[in-house]
Design a protein around this motif. Structure first.
Motif, PDB file in Angstrom:
ATOM      1  N   TYR A   1      43.173  36.118  13.083  1.00 29.08           N
ATOM      2  CA  TYR A   1      44.305  35.212  12.888  1.00 29.08           C
ATOM      3  C   TYR A   1      44.565  35.040  11.399  1.00 29.08           C
ATOM      4  CZ  TYR A   1      43.500  33.980  17.761  1.00 29.08           C
ATOM      5  OH  TYR A   1      43.339  34.029  19.119  1.00 29.08           O
TER       6      TYR A   1
ATOM      7  N   GLU B   1      39.975  38.525  18.128  1.00 31.55           N
ATOM      8  CA  GLU B   1      41.355  38.486  17.645  1.00 31.55           C
ATOM      9  C   GLU B   1      41.401  37.898  16.228  1.00 31.55           C
ATOM     10  OE1 GLU B   1      45.457  39.070  19.048  1.00 31.55           O
ATOM     11  OE2 GLU B   1      43.505  39.702  19.739  1.00 31.55           O
TER      12      GLU B   1
ATOM     13  N   TYR C   1      44.983  41.094  24.256  1.00 29.11           N
ATOM     14  CA  TYR C   1      44.442  41.061  22.898  1.00 29.11           C
ATOM     15  C   TYR C   1      44.699  42.375  22.171  1.00 29.11           C
ATOM     16  CZ  TYR C   1      42.128  36.776  24.320  1.00 29.11           C
ATOM     17  OH  TYR C   1      41.877  35.508  24.755  1.00 29.11           O
TER      18      TYR C   1
END
Length: 174
Positions: free
Chosen positions: A40, A38, A151
């Motif tokens: 960020y 993921e 996700y």
């Protein structure tokens, strides 16, 4: 001593310290981008790193010019009860299977318990991340929920929790 750059644990090879400040944000982002599925934005990192610098623990290799090996990032939420959260954990592949991840989680658990006196600690991890599931379950975390397609890559996640203190203990102590 300041919450920033405080030594939490040290052995012959490694030193574990709290977040030292903005100079480490790029290396932390790089290792997380490389190791986690993921992505960020920098704002997410600043939210955690600046809000709870003592809940970001970085490990360095003392025998390799104090090189950055990995880190764990978390926080403490205070709503109805105090909850610790493990947001991210990543380490250099060359240092795998040496107990570093377990030590990082254990140190963050200690900070969350001693400093913040949390009632529980929780996190999410991908359902097929067997290494992470094994690590957290070996420390007493249990699977409490499953999130389908959690996700961006479409993978599902488990929420894991570790119950530390009964919230009624806090009320009784007052």
């Amino acid at each position: 001593m300041s919450k920033l750059d405080k030594i939490l644990f040290e052995d012959d090879d490694l030193v574990y310290k709290t977040y030292p400040g903005e100079s480490m944000i790029a290396p932390i982002m790089d290792i997380m981008k490389e190791e986690l599925s993921e992505p960020y934005p920098i704002y997410t990192y600043r939210y955690f790193l600046n809000g709870w610098p003592d809940c970001t623990i970085i490990v360095y290799d003392k025998k390799n010019n104090s090189s950055f090996v990995g880190c764990i990032v978390g926080n403490c939420e205070e709503k109805k009860i105090k909850k610790g959260y493990i947001a991210m954990l990543a380490g250099d592949k060359k240092y795998r299977k040496k107990g570093i991840g377990k030590k990082l989680v254990t140190l963050l658990m200690e900070v969350l318990n001693e400093v913040y006196k949390v009632n529980e600690i929780y996190l999410e991890t991908e359902v097929d991340n067997y290494a992470a599931l094994g690590l957290y379950e070996s420390l007493g975390f249990i699977r409490t929920k499953m999130f389908m397609n959690y996700y961006l890559n479409g993978n599902s996640a488990y929420r894991l929790k570790l119950f530390e203190r009964d919230p009624s203990e806090d009320v009784a102590a007052k």
